[in-house]
Write an enzyme that holds these catalytic residues in place. Structure first.
Site, PDB file in Angstrom:
ATOM      1  N   PRO A   1       0.822  -1.218   0.000  1.00 58.81           N
ATOM      2  CA  PRO A   1       0.000   0.000   0.000  1.00 58.81           C
ATOM      3  C   PRO A   1       0.851   1.261   0.000  1.00 58.81           C
ATOM      4  O   PRO A   1       0.356   2.343  -0.318  1.00 58.81           O
ATOM      5  CB  PRO A   1      -0.834  -0.112   1.278  1.00 58.81           C
ATOM      6  CG  PRO A   1      -0.220  -1.184   2.093  1.00 58.81           C
ATOM      7  CD  PRO A   1       0.602  -2.045   1.191  1.00 58.81           C
TER       8      PRO A   1
ATOM      9  N   ARG B   1      -3.543  -8.636 -20.619  1.00 62.69           N
ATOM     10  CA  ARG B   1      -4.431  -8.281 -21.737  1.00 62.69           C
ATOM     11  C   ARG B   1      -3.761  -7.323 -22.725  1.00 62.69           C
ATOM     12  O   ARG B   1      -4.281  -7.089 -23.805  1.00 62.69           O
ATOM     13  CB  ARG B   1      -5.780  -7.758 -21.237  1.00 62.69           C
ATOM     14  CG  ARG B   1      -5.750  -6.444 -20.534  1.00 62.69           C
ATOM     15  CD  ARG B   1      -7.089  -6.151 -19.859  1.00 62.69           C
ATOM     16  NE  ARG B   1      -8.151  -5.767 -20.783  1.00 62.69           N
ATOM     17  CZ  ARG B   1      -8.275  -4.567 -21.341  1.00 62.69           C
ATOM     18  NH1 ARG B   1      -7.386  -3.629 -21.075  1.00 62.69           N
ATOM     19  NH2 ARG B   1      -9.269  -4.294 -22.161  1.00 62.69           N
TER      20      ARG B   1
HETATM   21  C1  LIG Z   1      -1.659  -5.978   5.905  1.00 58.84           C
HETATM   22  S1  LIG Z   1      -0.725  -5.473   4.516  1.00 58.84           S
HETATM   23  C2  LIG Z   1       0.615  -4.575   5.261  1.00 58.84           C
HETATM   24  C3  LIG Z   1       0.302  -3.168   5.451  1.00 58.84           C
HETATM   25  C4  LIG Z   1       1.441  -2.352   6.010  1.00 58.84           C
HETATM   26  N1  LIG Z   1       1.365  -2.299   7.425  1.00 58.84           N
HETATM   27  C5  LIG Z   1       1.325  -0.940   5.480  1.00 58.84           C
HETATM   28  O1  LIG Z   1       0.499  -0.175   5.960  1.00 58.84           O
HETATM   29  O2  LIG Z   1       2.017  -0.639   4.484  1.00 58.84           O
HETATM   30  C6  LIG Z   1       0.035  -6.967   3.977  1.00 58.84           C
HETATM   31  C7  LIG Z   1       0.416  -7.010   2.536  1.00 58.84           C
HETATM   32  O3  LIG Z   1      -0.736  -6.899   1.719  1.00 58.84           O
HETATM   33  C8  LIG Z   1      -0.363  -6.335   0.483  1.00 58.84           C
HETATM   34  N2  LIG Z   1      -1.194  -5.145   0.255  1.00 58.84           N
HETATM   35  C9  LIG Z   1      -2.072  -4.593   1.122  1.00 58.84           C
HETATM   36  N3  LIG Z   1      -2.685  -3.532   0.598  1.00 58.84           N
HETATM   37  C10 LIG Z   1      -2.203  -3.379  -0.649  1.00 58.84           C
HETATM   38  C11 LIG Z   1      -2.435  -2.435  -1.679  1.00 58.84           C
HETATM   39  N4  LIG Z   1      -3.289  -1.428  -1.536  1.00 58.84           N
HETATM   40  N5  LIG Z   1      -1.765  -2.587  -2.844  1.00 58.84           N
HETATM   41  C12 LIG Z   1      -0.883  -3.595  -2.996  1.00 58.84           C
HETATM   42  N6  LIG Z   1      -0.610  -4.516  -2.046  1.00 58.84           N
HETATM   43  C13 LIG Z   1      -1.254  -4.416  -0.878  1.00 58.84           C
HETATM   44  C14 LIG Z   1       1.124  -6.042   0.539  1.00 58.84           C
HETATM   45  O4  LIG Z   1       1.818  -7.144  -0.029  1.00 58.84           O
HETATM   46  C15 LIG Z   1       1.347  -5.938   2.039  1.00 58.84           C
HETATM   47  O5  LIG Z   1       2.673  -6.171   2.395  1.00 58.84           O
END
Ligand SMILES: C[S@@+](CC[C@H](N)C(=O)[O-])C[C@H]1O[C@@H](n2cnc3c(N)ncnc32)[C@H](O)[C@@H]1O
Length: 277
Positions: free
Chosen positions: A92, A161
């Site tokens: 994120p 795609r």
């Molecule tokens: C619970 S999240 C970790 C969030 C982290 N504490 C932060 O706020 O950056 C666990 C994983 O989900 C994935 N993830 C969660 N939200 C995402 C998003 N909006 N885009 C891409 N990957 C995401 C990523 O691989 C991340 O490391």
């Protein structure tokens, strides 16, 4: 294109066998390898996480399983003739995943994805591979998922795609919302198909007229209406040179006006006295 995905939930990537991506795999346009991160753990519990340095809630994914898994996936790829890998790190806190980035990634021969769980991966893993290959830290939106697997599916589908020969009609993605390169990135308007009447609802007459010019204009107006309503930021960012006389008329009806300070080509802003839709 080769894709490698390292994950603790290989089954989460099953949708890569379905539909457009599945067909691209079956035709040999995509060579997908899903690896179970726990194959590179050696304790009884197959541990992939540990408590964070500095304290705080949640767990962090450990360096060793990731390092060994990535080394193994990379070695396998190189052995089979792949080259120029790029590491795609869903997070994120990454840069927003856009159509433009999808196009850029579709031009690379090999993508290696690292979907994480918990609070993410020990930073040293990303820093280590960044010395060997381009790293794209990518967010699919301003929300937090429990893991990166869904993000991998999103990125893969958007990229696949765009690969030559994957879509039946190569024209299909040129008119997409967010098609890059256009001076004006407008959202695509509504679409219709047969039957001509459904639950007392008809088709906009212009679409039945057979008049290509009028149809193109109608589509453009609908795109302007939808974009001003749902994504006004896109109109504000548009190069005003992209708007022809008819666009400007429609934008004016929708309550938008060019910035007078920018004459002759001021960017468009919603007028304060803006007409409600
Ligand atoms: C619970 S999240 C970790 C969030 C982290 N504490 C932060 O706020 O950056 C666990 C994983 O989900 C994935 N993830 C969660 N939200 C995402 C998003 N909006 N885009 C891409 N990957 C995401 C990523 O691989 C991340 O490391």
């Amino acid at each position: 294109m080769r894709l490698d995905v390292v994950t603790i939930f290989p089954e989460y990537l099953e949708p890569l066998n379905v539909s457009l991506v599945g067909k691209a795999r079956a035709r040999g346009q995509l060579d997908v390898h899903v690896h179970d991160l726990r194959d590179w753990t050696y304790d009884r519990h197959n541990t992939v996480d540990d408590t964070p340095y500095g304290g705080g809630p949640g767990m962090v994914m450990k360096t060793d399983p990731w390092g060994e898994a990535l080394d193994s996936a990379l070695a396998d790829g190189y052995e089979t003739g792949s080259h120029a890998p790029a590491l795609i790190v869903p997070t994120p806190s990454g840069r927003p995943f856009t159509q433009e980035l999808a196009v850029e990634l579709s031009e690379r021969p090999w993508l290696v994805f690292t979907p994480a769980r918990y609070e993410g991966i020990d930073r040293r893993v990303i820093d280590e591979y960044a010395t060997r290959m381009p790293v794209y830290e990518v967010s699919i939106g301003d929300y937090v998922l429990a893991g990166g697997e869904a993000a991998v599916l999103v990125v893969t589908e958007a990229v696949a795609r765009l690969l030559p020969g994957v879509l039946g009609n190569a024209e299909s993605h040129r008119d997409d919302s967010f098609a890059p390169g256009a001076m004006a990135n407008l959202l695509e308007g509504p679409v219709y198909t047969k039957p001509p009447r459904w639950r007392d609802r008809g088709i906009p007459e212009t679409l039945l007229s057979g008049h290509h010019g009028r149809i193109a204009r109608w589509r453009r107006d609908e795109a302007l209406k939808r974009t001003t309503a749902n994504r006004p930021d896109l109109i504000e960012r548009c190069d005003p040179k992209a708007f022809d006389k008819k666009d400007r008329e429609m934008l004016s009806i929708l309550g938008w006006a060019p910035d007078p300070a920018g004459e002759p080509y001021g960017r468009f802003w919603r007028r304060v006295d803006g007409v409600e839709e």
